[in-house]
Design a protein around this motif. Structure first.
Motif, PDB file in Angstrom:
ATOM      1  N   UNK A 235       0.831  -1.198   0.000  1.00  0.00           N
ATOM      2  CA  UNK A 235       0.000   0.000   0.000  1.00  0.00           C
ATOM      3  C   UNK A 235       0.873   1.259   0.000  1.00  0.00           C
ATOM      4  N   UNK A 236       0.699   2.147  -0.969  1.00  0.00           N
ATOM      5  CA  UNK A 236       1.574   3.329  -1.077  1.00  0.00           C
ATOM      6  C   UNK A 236       1.499   4.263   0.120  1.00  0.00           C
ATOM      7  N   UNK A 237       0.376   4.283   0.830  1.00  0.00           N
ATOM      8  CA  UNK A 237       0.258   5.179   1.979  1.00  0.00           C
ATOM      9  C   UNK A 237       1.163   4.741   3.119  1.00  0.00           C
ATOM     10  N   UNK A 238       1.181   3.441   3.387  1.00  0.00           N
ATOM     11  CA  UNK A 238       2.053   2.923   4.440  1.00  0.00           C
ATOM     12  C   UNK A 238       3.511   3.058   4.026  1.00  0.00           C
ATOM     13  N   UNK A 239       3.819   2.765   2.770  1.00  0.00           N
ATOM     14  CA  UNK A 239       5.198   2.889   2.302  1.00  0.00           C
ATOM     15  C   UNK A 239       5.687   4.331   2.399  1.00  0.00           C
ATOM     16  N   UNK A 240       4.817   5.273   2.061  1.00  0.00           N
ATOM     17  CA  UNK A 240       5.177   6.682   2.159  1.00  0.00           C
ATOM     18  C   UNK A 240       5.441   7.083   3.602  1.00  0.00           C
ATOM     19  N   UNK A 241       4.591   6.618   4.500  1.00  0.00           N
ATOM     20  CA  UNK A 241       4.780   6.964   5.914  1.00  0.00           C
ATOM     21  C   UNK A 241       6.084   6.388   6.448  1.00  0.00           C
ATOM     22  N   UNK A 242       6.444   5.182   6.042  1.00  0.00           N
ATOM     23  CA  UNK A 242       7.718   4.592   6.450  1.00  0.00           C
ATOM     24  C   UNK A 242       8.892   5.430   5.944  1.00  0.00           C
TER      25      UNK A 242
END
Length: 215
Positions: free
Chosen positions: A92-99
């Motif tokens: 999921x791009x949202x979780x990857x971005x937050x990481x």
């Protein structure tokens, strides 16, 4: 030759063994500890110098340090000198971005474990940036007060389901962990989405991550 002390965190013995084998192929890296839970990880980080942490995104147990985004944020905040690689099946791009925002060096997909760890370790040893895909989530935030009011409508069970969802768990995984049926979890998740006025998983993750609701 500069050497790096490495800690591996994962609750699956086969993954621990595989990652250790990959890391120790390079003499510049030495595995100084392996842990299977969040509590053990934080205790180890406090007890000895660690240069690199390779950790699974989802860790078991009811720990005050949590897992997923909560655990990664705790590590990067309290141990800023430790470089972090995250292992996951999540795309999921949202979780990857937050990481990425939390300062993680790279997110390594378990399906590409052998190739991606080798590439990451070589980059770390040479002091180079680890190449990877970067994504930008779309915000669904409008009026903050309204969002807070929506969040207050959630029941305790819905709140718990969303917390686990944001950590990267799917409906079936949440159901197993809470000893409920997948149908029940799905129904409660949909109910929570209606109360928050979001229509997709992507909007739901954006809502929770940008509001920092579970950290």
């Amino acid at each position: 030759m500069e050497t790096f002390n490495v800690v591996i965190a994962d609750d699956h013995p086969i993954v621990l063994l595989g990652v250790r084998e990959l890391v120790e192929r390079d003499r510049r890296f030495s595995v100084v500890g392996e842990v299977v839970c969040s509590d053990g990880l934080i205790k180890l980080l406090r007890s000895q110098p660690v240069d690199l942490l390779i950790t699974d995104f989802n860790m078991p147990g009811d720990s005050p340090y949590g897992d997923g985004l909560k655990l990664v944020e705790y590590v990067t905040r309290h141990f800023p000198a430790v470089r972090v690689l995250v292992l996951t099946m999540i795309s999921n791009p949202l979780i990857l971005t937050r990481l990425q925002e939390l300062g993680v060096l790279a997110v390594i997909q378990k399906s590409q474990l052998h190739v991606e760890i080798e590439v990451a370790l070589k980059a770390i040893a040479k002091g180079k940036r680890i190449s990877g895909h970067r994504t930008t989530p779309t915000s669904v935030l409008d009026d903050g007060a309204d969002l807070d009011e929506r969040f207050s409508r959630l029941s305790p069970k819905e709140h718990e389901i969303l917390r686990l969802f944001v950590q990267g768990q799917g409906v079936n995984e949440i159901a197993r962990g809470l000893n409920r049926s997948a149908k029940t979890i799905s129904t409660q998740k949909i109910s929570a989405m209606r109360k928050l006025d979001v229509s997709s998983d992507q909007e739901l993750l954006t809502y929770c991550i940008e509001r920092n609701l579970f950290n």
